[in-house]
Design a protein around this motif. Structure first.
Motif, PDB file in Angstrom:
ATOM      1  N   THR A 107       0.862  -1.173  -0.089  1.00 20.61           N
ATOM      2  CA  THR A 107       0.068   0.066  -0.077  1.00 20.61           C
ATOM      3  C   THR A 107       0.639   1.300   0.130  1.00 20.61           C
ATOM      4  O   THR A 107       1.899   1.294   0.829  1.00 20.61           O
ATOM      5  CB  THR A 107      -0.988   0.081   1.200  1.00 20.61           C
ATOM      6  OG1 THR A 107      -1.907  -1.174   1.114  1.00 20.61           O
ATOM      7  CG2 THR A 107      -1.728   1.252   1.251  1.00 20.61           C
ATOM      8  N   GLY A 108       0.473   2.117  -0.848  1.00 25.33           N
ATOM      9  CA  GLY A 108       1.229   3.365  -0.840  1.00 25.33           C
ATOM     10  C   GLY A 108       1.483   4.028  -2.179  1.00 25.33           C
ATOM     11  O   GLY A 108       1.358   3.376  -3.165  1.00 25.33           O
ATOM     12  N   PHE A 109       2.095   5.250  -2.245  1.00 24.64           N
ATOM     13  CA  PHE A 109       2.547   5.794  -3.624  1.00 24.64           C
ATOM     14  C   PHE A 109       3.828   5.513  -4.047  1.00 24.64           C
ATOM     15  O   PHE A 109       4.903   5.113  -2.958  1.00 24.64           O
ATOM     16  CB  PHE A 109       2.563   7.262  -3.553  1.00 24.64           C
ATOM     17  CG  PHE A 109       1.001   7.955  -3.406  1.00 24.64           C
ATOM     18  CD1 PHE A 109       0.229   8.169  -4.628  1.00 24.64           C
ATOM     19  CD2 PHE A 109       0.217   8.435  -2.002  1.00 24.64           C
ATOM     20  CE1 PHE A 109      -1.057   8.688  -4.535  1.00 24.64           C
ATOM     21  CE2 PHE A 109      -1.021   8.859  -2.163  1.00 24.64           C
ATOM     22  CZ  PHE A 109      -1.569   8.896  -3.313  1.00 24.64           C
ATOM     23  N   PHE A 119      -4.925  -5.598  -0.540  1.00 28.46           N
ATOM     24  CA  PHE A 119      -6.158  -6.105   0.063  1.00 28.46           C
ATOM     25  C   PHE A 119      -5.982  -7.547   0.805  1.00 28.46           C
ATOM     26  O   PHE A 119      -6.728  -8.403   0.785  1.00 28.46           O
ATOM     27  CB  PHE A 119      -7.137  -6.298  -0.907  1.00 28.46           C
ATOM     28  CG  PHE A 119      -7.572  -4.978  -1.409  1.00 28.46           C
ATOM     29  CD1 PHE A 119      -8.607  -4.100  -0.726  1.00 28.46           C
ATOM     30  CD2 PHE A 119      -7.108  -4.438  -2.745  1.00 28.46           C
ATOM     31  CE1 PHE A 119      -9.078  -2.970  -1.186  1.00 28.46           C
ATOM     32  CE2 PHE A 119      -7.487  -3.047  -2.961  1.00 28.46           C
ATOM     33  CZ  PHE A 119      -8.326  -2.381  -2.442  1.00 28.46           C
ATOM     34  N   GLY A 120      -4.697  -7.795   1.017  1.00 28.81           N
ATOM     35  CA  GLY A 120      -4.338  -9.064   1.899  1.00 28.81           C
ATOM     36  C   GLY A 120      -3.729  -9.711   0.744  1.00 28.81           C
ATOM     37  O   GLY A 120      -2.461  -9.673   0.451  1.00 28.81           O
ATOM     38  N   ALA A 170      -4.278  -3.903  -5.814  1.00 31.58           N
ATOM     39  CA  ALA A 170      -4.613  -3.389  -6.737  1.00 31.58           C
ATOM     40  C   ALA A 170      -4.384  -1.871  -6.978  1.00 31.58           C
ATOM     41  O   ALA A 170      -3.813  -1.333  -5.729  1.00 31.58           O
ATOM     42  CB  ALA A 170      -6.381  -3.236  -6.663  1.00 31.58           C
ATOM     43  N   GLY A 171      -4.308  -1.217  -8.087  1.00 29.87           N
ATOM     44  CA  GLY A 171      -3.827   0.201  -8.217  1.00 29.87           C
ATOM     45  C   GLY A 171      -3.671   0.502  -9.637  1.00 29.87           C
ATOM     46  O   GLY A 171      -4.289   0.222 -10.410  1.00 29.87           O
ATOM     47  N   GLY A 202      -3.211  -7.561  -8.996  1.00 25.45           N
ATOM     48  CA  GLY A 202      -2.178  -8.585  -8.779  1.00 25.45           C
ATOM     49  C   GLY A 202      -2.546  -9.589  -7.665  1.00 25.45           C
ATOM     50  O   GLY A 202      -3.073  -9.200  -6.544  1.00 25.45           O
ATOM     51  N   MET A 203      -1.750 -10.729  -7.907  1.00 27.79           N
ATOM     52  CA  MET A 203      -1.982 -11.709  -6.746  1.00 27.79           C
ATOM     53  C   MET A 203      -0.584 -11.961  -6.147  1.00 27.79           C
ATOM     54  O   MET A 203       0.395 -12.124  -6.671  1.00 27.79           O
ATOM     55  CB  MET A 203      -2.647 -12.989  -7.261  1.00 27.79           C
ATOM     56  CG  MET A 203      -2.819 -13.923  -6.068  1.00 27.79           C
ATOM     57  SD  MET A 203      -3.337 -15.622  -6.994  1.00 27.79           S
ATOM     58  CE  MET A 203      -1.815 -16.187  -7.656  1.00 27.79           C
ATOM     59  N   LYS A 204      -0.509 -12.040  -4.807  1.00 25.37           N
ATOM     60  CA  LYS A 204       0.831 -12.396  -3.929  1.00 25.37           C
ATOM     61  C   LYS A 204       1.080 -13.665  -4.472  1.00 25.37           C
ATOM     62  O   LYS A 204       0.011 -14.590  -3.701  1.00 25.37           O
ATOM     63  CB  LYS A 204       0.780 -11.718  -2.555  1.00 25.37           C
ATOM     64  CG  LYS A 204       0.506 -10.566  -2.287  1.00 25.37           C
ATOM     65  CD  LYS A 204       0.447 -10.148  -0.855  1.00 25.37           C
ATOM     66  CE  LYS A 204       0.247  -8.820  -0.522  1.00 25.37           C
ATOM     67  NZ  LYS A 204      -0.053  -8.419   1.103  1.00 25.37           N
ATOM     68  N   VAL A 205       2.180 -14.138  -4.970  1.00 28.81           N
ATOM     69  CA  VAL A 205       2.428 -15.752  -5.233  1.00 28.81           C
ATOM     70  C   VAL A 205       3.358 -16.175  -3.909  1.00 28.81           C
ATOM     71  O   VAL A 205       3.461 -17.434  -3.759  1.00 28.81           O
ATOM     72  CB  VAL A 205       2.967 -15.763  -6.494  1.00 28.81           C
ATOM     73  CG1 VAL A 205       1.817 -15.514  -7.565  1.00 28.81           C
ATOM     74  CG2 VAL A 205       4.343 -15.119  -6.540  1.00 28.81           C
TER      75      VAL A 205
END
Length: 411
Positions: A225-227, A271-272, A276-277, A313-316
Motif C-alpha cells: 500500500t502506498g504511492f 487487500f491481503g 490493486a492499483g 495482482g496476486m501475491k504468489v
C-alpha cells in the motif's frame, strides 16, 4: 501507541526457500513480433528495415540449475516452440504470408535470488527457426535460420515444486543470402536479416525442490500500500498494418524495433492476498522502421507517448506479486527523411494496452520487475495528406514491448 505503530511497519523475516538445484520441465505461452530487413548485394545502399509480423506461440522446456552459492545460480536449458508469428500481404488478388512455424533454443542462464523464493536471471544461447512462405500464386518456400538469443526473466515459487516465470528474449538470426537460389538467383540477390522480440509466461515443475537444501536468508517484508515512483528500460517491436482499399491492398505489416526509457508514478492498495492499483507512465522511444536508399533514408519513428493503466495482482509468495494490467495509451509518430527533405508527417494515436508482469521486493521500499505490454492503436487516415479521398490509405499500429523497471514506494 508505540506498539501499534511497530505492528504496522513491515519487518524483514528469516525465510527458507525451495531448492533451486536440480532438473526441471516446463511449458508456457508467449507473444511477440519480428522484423525482417531486406537488402541486395546487387543494389548497394538499398534496404528495407523492415517487414514486420506478430503472433503467439507455445513452448516446452527442459533444464537443469545448480546453486553455486546461497544467492547465485547457473543453469542450462533447451526449449522447443511452435507458433504463428506471421507477416501477411493481400494485393491485387495475390495472398502471401511468411510464418514462423517451429524452432528451438539451447542456452545458459545465470540467476540471483532476490528472496529465497524469487529468482532474477539473464540468459543467452543458440536459436534455430523454421520459416514458411505460402502464396496463392503457385509457389511456396520454406527455409531455416540460425542465430543467437539473449534475454532476462523473473521466476518465483508458487506451490509445492511449481514455479512460474515471465521472460523476455531478443533473437537475432544470421543473414540468409540464398533464399531464391532454387529459382536460379545468385547468392546475395536477396538478403534476409531477421530479429525477434518475444515474451512468455511459463510454469516449471522442479524435481526435488522440496527435498531440503533451499536458500535461507533474510527476506524483505513489503507493504504494497502506498504511492511510488519508478523508472525502467525496455525494448520491443512495432507492426503497422497498411490498407489501401481502392487497390485492394492490405499489408500486415511494416515493422520496426528499438529500445525506450520510461518513468512512472502510481498508487497501490494491499487487500491481503490481492493488490490493486493505478499508474501513469511516460516514455521516450527509439523504435523505428527504416528504408535506406543511396544518399539517404526514410524513417518512421515511434518517439514519445504515455499510458494511464490499472492493475490487479496476486501475491504468489511473501514478497512477490504477479499481476495483469490494462488501460489507455497514446503514442506520437514521426515520418521523416534525410536532409534536405526533413520532416514529412507527424501524428498522434490513441489506443489501449494490456499486459502483465512479475514484481518482487528487494527492500522495504524498493521493488524490481519485468513486464510485457501489447498495445493497439486506432487507425490513422493519411488520405487528406495525399490529396486522395478519405479511406484511400490508412495505418493501424500495434506494439509488443517489455520493460525491466524499479519502483520506490513511499512509506
Amino acid at each position: 501507541m508505540s506498539a501499534a505503530h511497530a505492528a504496522d511497519v513491515a519487518q524483514p523475516v528469516e525465510a527458507s526457500g525451495l531448492n533451486w538445484s536440480g532438473l526441471y520441465v516446463g511449458f508456457g505461452v508467449g507473444a511477440g513480433a519480428n522484423v525482417h530487413e531486406i537488402s541486395s548485394d546487387f543494389i548497394p545502399g538499398l534496404s528495407l528495415n523492415g517487414i514486420g509480423g506478430e503472433g503467439v506461440y507455445g513452448e516446452v522446456t527442459v533444464g537443469y540449475d545448480y546453486m553455486v552459492s546461497q544467492r547465485f545460480l547457473l543453469g542450462g536449458l533447451i526449449d522447443a516452440h511452435f507458433g504463428n508469428i506471421e507477416t501477411s500481404l493481400d494485393a491485387f488478388g495475390l495472398s502471401a504470408s511468411i510464418q514462423e512455424t517451429y524452432g528451438f533454443d539451447a542456452g545458459l542462464r545465470a540467476g540471483y535470488l532476490f528472496t529465497p523464493n524469487t529468482l532474477g536471471y539473464v540468459l543467452g544461447g543458440y536459436s534455430w527457426q523454421k520459416y514458411k512462405l505460402d502464396t496463392n500464386a503457385g509457389f511456396d518456400l520454406d527455409w531455416d535460420q540460425g542465430g543467437y538469443f539473449v534475454g532476462a526473466g523473473v521466476e518465483t515459487a508458487v506451490a509445492g515444486n511449481w514455479t512460474i516465470k515471465g521472460e523476455y528474449r531478443y533473437t537475432r538470426f544470421a543473414t540468409n543470402d540464398d533464399l531464391l537460389s532454387e529459382f536460379g538467383a545468385p547468392d546475395g540477390f536477396l538478403n534476409l536479416d531477421t530479429s525477434r522480440h518475444t515474451f512468455q509466461v511459463a510454469a516449471n515443475y522442479r524435481f526435488g525442490a522440496q527435498n531440503g537444501g533451499g536458500a535461507a536468508f533474510e527476506a524483505p517484508a513489503y507493504n504494497w500500500t502506498g504511492f511510488y515512483v519508478g523508472g525502467g528500460l525496455g525494448a520491443g517491436a512495432s507492426v503497422h498494418q497498411l490498407d489501401v482499399p481502392p487497390a485492394g491492398v492490405t499489408l500486415n505489416g511494416i515493422g520496426g524495433e528499438g529500445v525506450f526509457g520510461e518513468a512512472s508514478i502510481g498508487y497501490d492498495q494491499d487487500f491481503g492476498s490481492w493488490v490493486a492499483g493505478v499508474m501513469v507512465d511516460a516514455r521516450y522511444s527509439g523504435m523505428t522502421s527504416k528504408v535506406e536508399v543511396p544518399g539517404g533514408q526514410i524513417n518512421l519513428d515511434t518517439d514519445y507517448g504515455f499510458d494511464v493503466l490499472g492493475r490487479l495482482g496476486m501475491k504468489v509468495n511473501e514478497s512477490t506479486l504477479a499481476y495483469a494490467l490494462a488501460g489507455y495509451t497514446w503514442q506520437h509518430f514521426d515520418l521523416n527523411a534525410s536532409a534536405p527533405i526533413g520532416d514529412i508527417l507527424d501524428w498522434g494515436s490513441s489506443g489501449f494496452s494490456v499486459g502483465g508482469g512479475v514484481e518482487t521486493a528487494v527492500s522495504s521500499n524498493m521493488t524490481v520487475g519485468l513486464e510485457y505490454r501489447y498495445s493497439q492503436f486506432e487507425e490513422h487516415d493519411f488520405s487528406s495528406d495525399l490529396g486522395a479521398p478519405d479511406g484511400s490509405l490508412t495505418s493501424t499500429p500495434s506494439f509488443h514491448t517489455v520493460r525491466i523497471d524499479s519502483k520506490y514506494k513511499f512509506n
